[in-house]
Design a protein around this motif. Structure first.
Motif, short mmCIF file in Angstrom:
data_model
loop_
_atom_site.label_atom_id
_atom_site.label_comp_id
_atom_site.label_asym_id
_atom_site.label_seq_id
_atom_site.Cartn_x
_atom_site.Cartn_y
_atom_site.Cartn_z
N ARG A 36 -0.75 -18.26 0.81
CA ARG A 36 -2.11 -18.56 1.25
C ARG A 36 -3.08 -18.54 0.08
O ARG A 36 -2.93 -17.76 -0.86
CB ARG A 36 -2.54 -17.57 2.33
N THR A 51 -14.13 -15.32 13.12
CA THR A 51 -13.52 -14.03 12.77
C THR A 51 -13.07 -14.09 11.31
O THR A 51 -12.91 -15.19 10.75
CB THR A 51 -12.29 -13.71 13.64
N ALA A 95 -8.45 -18.77 7.31
CA ALA A 95 -7.54 -19.90 7.54
C ALA A 95 -8.25 -21.23 7.35
O ALA A 95 -7.71 -22.17 6.75
CB ALA A 95 -6.93 -19.81 8.93
N ALA A 96 -9.49 -21.33 7.84
CA ALA A 96 -10.25 -22.57 7.71
C ALA A 96 -10.59 -22.85 6.25
O ALA A 96 -10.52 -23.99 5.78
CB ALA A 96 -11.51 -22.50 8.56
N TYR A 97 -10.97 -21.80 5.51
CA TYR A 97 -11.31 -21.99 4.11
C TYR A 97 -10.08 -22.32 3.29
O TYR A 97 -10.14 -23.10 2.34
CB TYR A 97 -12.01 -20.74 3.57
N ASP A 98 -8.96 -21.72 3.66
CA ASP A 98 -7.68 -22.04 3.02
C ASP A 98 -7.40 -23.53 3.14
O ASP A 98 -7.08 -24.20 2.15
CB ASP A 98 -6.57 -21.22 3.66
N TRP A 136 -17.70 -9.74 5.03
CA TRP A 136 -17.84 -10.26 6.38
C TRP A 136 -19.17 -9.77 6.96
O TRP A 136 -19.25 -8.87 7.78
CB TRP A 136 -16.66 -9.86 7.26
N GLU A 173 -10.18 -13.62 10.05
CA GLU A 173 -8.88 -14.31 9.95
C GLU A 173 -9.04 -15.82 10.13
O GLU A 173 -8.43 -16.61 9.39
CB GLU A 173 -7.90 -13.74 10.97
N SER A 174 -9.84 -16.23 11.12
CA SER A 174 -10.01 -17.67 11.34
C SER A 174 -10.82 -18.31 10.22
O SER A 174 -10.55 -19.44 9.81
CB SER A 174 -10.67 -17.93 12.70
N ALA A 175 -11.81 -17.58 9.70
CA ALA A 175 -12.58 -18.10 8.59
C ALA A 175 -11.70 -18.27 7.35
O ALA A 175 -11.80 -19.28 6.63
CB ALA A 175 -13.75 -17.18 8.28
N GLY A 202 -15.50 -19.66 10.09
CA GLY A 202 -14.87 -19.37 11.37
C GLY A 202 -15.50 -18.14 11.99
O GLY A 202 -16.22 -17.40 11.33
#
Length: 213
Positions: free
Chosen positions: A142, A96, A102-105, A61, A98-100, A94
């Motif tokens: 995930r 953060t 989730a988006a990549y997932d 990160w 966590e958001s990155a 994303g």
């Protein structure tokens, strides 16, 4: 251990041969000194990069221009010199971790199975950013998660085992005496993270120093 082991004189050259033979339409890149050597050899390889979508199997990160960024290094060594069709940034997915993740997932789920995932082997037995003792090792749903612990000062984003299992081919490149103990543990059947990787096919390219020959 899963997969087929090839003991080779030159891991980077053999990796390039595998990539050219496979002609992947998508590839997930790795990080580290062995990976950079592999990518240097790929630059002049006979591959139609205009038909390749590039993803990243793990990333710190940090900004892409940070010296510790896997993507940044891959761009400097390979991607800026070959112009693939699409580069899917993990770090910039994303604001953060966590958001990155989730988006990549969601992005990975929406793509066809990755043709080729490139992986390394750490001295502690980790691969991607799946470190011993990490909760990410137990993820079953995930495909991409944010992770990190006290032993690693940077937060990480990483493919999980379910994401790796979707790949048509996982290629490990293992080079140097500093990987010898980890590779010996792998062959002995120890439960280290790299030993858990499954994919359509798994190939290990290992040089003589890492193999202990």
């Amino acid at each position: 251990m899963n997969g087929h082991v090839r003991i080779v004189d030159d891991v980077a050259a053999e990796f390039a041969r595998v990539v050219v033979d496979e002609r992947p339409s998508s590839i997930a890149l790795s990080g580290g000194a062995t990976a950079w050597a592999c990518y240097e050899v790929l630059v002049p390889a006979a591959l139609d990069w205009g038909g390749v979508t590039v993803l990243f199997g793990d990333e710190r990160w940090v900004p892409v221009d940070d010296p510790e960024s896997n993507e940044g290094a891959a761009r400097r060594v390979l991607l800026d010199r070959v112009s693939p069709r699409v580069v899917r940034s993990l770090r910039e997915a994303g604001p953060t971790p966590e958001s990155a993740a989730a988006a990549y997932d969601a992005l990975v789920r929406g793509l066809p199975a990755v043709d080729l995932v490139h992986l390394g082997l750490g001295p502690d037995g980790h691969t991607a950013s799946l470190f011993p003792g990490s909760p990410a090792l137990e993820e079953r749903d995930r495909l991409v998660v944010a992770t990190g612990d006290d032993l690693h000062p940077r937060r990480r984003l990483t493919f999980t085992f379910p994401a790796l299992a979707r790949a048509r081919l996982a290629v490990f490149t293992v080079s140097g005496t500093d990987k010898r103990d980890a590779f010996a543990r792998l062959r002995h059947g120890d439960d280290i993270p790299a030993a858990r990787v499954e994919a359509g096919r798994v190939v290990w390219l290992v040089d003589h120093a890492a193999a202990g020959h």
